[in-house]
Scaffold this motif. Structure first.
Motif, PDB file in Angstrom:
ATOM      1  N   LEU A  38       0.820  -1.209   0.000  1.00  0.00           N
ATOM      2  CA  LEU A  38       0.000   0.000   0.000  1.00  0.00           C
ATOM      3  C   LEU A  38       0.858   1.266   0.000  1.00  0.00           C
ATOM      4  O   LEU A  38       0.506   2.269  -0.618  1.00  0.00           O
ATOM      5  CB  LEU A  38      -0.953  -0.005   1.187  1.00  0.00           C
ATOM      6  N   HIS A  39       1.972   1.213   0.700  1.00  0.00           N
ATOM      7  CA  HIS A  39       2.870   2.373   0.734  1.00  0.00           C
ATOM      8  C   HIS A  39       3.405   2.672  -0.666  1.00  0.00           C
ATOM      9  O   HIS A  39       3.366   3.815  -1.126  1.00  0.00           O
ATOM     10  CB  HIS A  39       4.020   2.115   1.705  1.00  0.00           C
ATOM     11  N   TYR A  40       3.915   1.636  -1.328  1.00  0.00           N
ATOM     12  CA  TYR A  40       4.480   1.854  -2.658  1.00  0.00           C
ATOM     13  C   TYR A  40       3.398   2.100  -3.713  1.00  0.00           C
ATOM     14  O   TYR A  40       3.667   2.715  -4.732  1.00  0.00           O
ATOM     15  CB  TYR A  40       5.379   0.685  -3.062  1.00  0.00           C
ATOM     16  N   TYR A  41       2.178   1.633  -3.459  1.00  0.00           N
ATOM     17  CA  TYR A  41       1.073   1.932  -4.370  1.00  0.00           C
ATOM     18  C   TYR A  41       0.759   3.423  -4.372  1.00  0.00           C
ATOM     19  O   TYR A  41       0.521   4.006  -5.421  1.00  0.00           O
ATOM     20  CB  TYR A  41      -0.169   1.127  -3.975  1.00  0.00           C
ATOM     21  N   THR A  42       0.754   4.010  -3.181  1.00  0.00           N
ATOM     22  CA  THR A  42       0.462   5.446  -3.112  1.00  0.00           C
ATOM     23  C   THR A  42       1.629   6.295  -3.620  1.00  0.00           C
ATOM     24  O   THR A  42       1.415   7.403  -4.109  1.00  0.00           O
ATOM     25  CB  THR A  42       0.119   5.868  -1.673  1.00  0.00           C
ATOM     26  N   LYS A  43       2.852   5.794  -3.521  1.00  0.00           N
ATOM     27  CA  LYS A  43       4.026   6.559  -3.956  1.00  0.00           C
ATOM     28  C   LYS A  43       4.322   6.394  -5.445  1.00  0.00           C
ATOM     29  O   LYS A  43       5.051   7.194  -6.013  1.00  0.00           O
ATOM     30  CB  LYS A  43       5.271   6.127  -3.162  1.00  0.00           C
ATOM     31  N   SER A  44       3.780   5.346  -6.054  1.00  0.00           N
ATOM     32  CA  SER A  44       4.106   5.039  -7.443  1.00  0.00           C
ATOM     33  C   SER A  44       3.394   5.995  -8.397  1.00  0.00           C
ATOM     34  O   SER A  44       2.253   6.399  -8.180  1.00  0.00           O
ATOM     35  CB  SER A  44       3.709   3.598  -7.759  1.00  0.00           C
ATOM     36  N   THR A  45       4.109   6.323  -9.479  1.00  0.00           N
ATOM     37  CA  THR A  45       3.510   7.191 -10.494  1.00  0.00           C
ATOM     38  C   THR A  45       3.203   6.424 -11.769  1.00  0.00           C
ATOM     39  O   THR A  45       2.371   6.850 -12.564  1.00  0.00           O
ATOM     40  CB  THR A  45       4.452   8.368 -10.815  1.00  0.00           C
ATOM     41  N   SER A  46       3.861   5.287 -12.001  1.00  0.00           N
ATOM     42  CA  SER A  46       3.632   4.529 -13.231  1.00  0.00           C
ATOM     43  C   SER A  46       2.548   3.474 -13.013  1.00  0.00           C
ATOM     44  O   SER A  46       2.287   3.034 -11.892  1.00  0.00           O
ATOM     45  CB  SER A  46       4.925   3.851 -13.684  1.00  0.00           C
ATOM     46  N   VAL A  47       1.933   3.073 -14.114  1.00  0.00           N
ATOM     47  CA  VAL A  47       0.876   2.054 -14.054  1.00  0.00           C
ATOM     48  C   VAL A  47       1.474   0.708 -13.661  1.00  0.00           C
ATOM     49  O   VAL A  47       0.889  -0.035 -12.861  1.00  0.00           O
ATOM     50  CB  VAL A  47       0.145   1.966 -15.421  1.00  0.00           C
ATOM     51  N   PHE A  48       2.663   0.387 -14.205  1.00  0.00           N
ATOM     52  CA  PHE A  48       3.314  -0.880 -13.872  1.00  0.00           C
ATOM     53  C   PHE A  48       3.655  -0.947 -12.381  1.00  0.00           C
ATOM     54  O   PHE A  48       3.468  -1.984 -11.741  1.00  0.00           O
ATOM     55  CB  PHE A  48       4.586  -1.057 -14.714  1.00  0.00           C
TER      56      PHE A  48
END
Length: 115
Positions: A38-48
């Motif tokens: 969840l942490h990296y989901y909110t921080k991610s900018t790319s779809v992959f």
């Protein structure tokens, strides 16, 4: 009698919690996977990146949901907490009785006479 029942209940809860320590560690690892996903989901900018971190969070959630014995161990730990809390509460109860009867307060009356 109440303290004996608290002791027996606490012993049973302790044994259950100790025997389910392994699954509780697995549940902790699953929770860490969910939190990281969840942490990296909110921080991610790319779809992959969102798909991969969402997959990690989903895997962590599924492993946590399938870990039923760990939840029983957590319930045993909560039961231990409430038993310890009630044990201390019951042991702190002191009845203060004040009486003017010299036979019930012999030590106090003897100290007065000895002065």
């Amino acid at each position: 009698m109440k303290k004996f029942l608290y002791f027996i209940g606490g012993a049973i809860a302790f044994i259950i919690a100790l025997s389910l320590l392994g699954p509780m560690i697995g549940l902790l690892f699953s929770g860490l996977l969910v939190a990281a996903g969840l942490h990296y989901y909110t921080k991610s900018t790319s779809v992959f990146g969102k798909i991969m971190s969402g997959t990690v969070a989903l895997i962590g959630f599924l492993t946590a949901a399938s870990n039923i014995p760990a939840f029983i161990g957590l319930i045993a730990i909560v039961a231990l907490y409430y038993i310890a809390k009630n044990w201390k509460k019951e042991s702190n109860i002191v009845e203060a009785t004040v009486s003017d009867d010299p036979f019930t307060n012999f030590e106090k009356e003897w100290a007065k006479l000895s002065k």
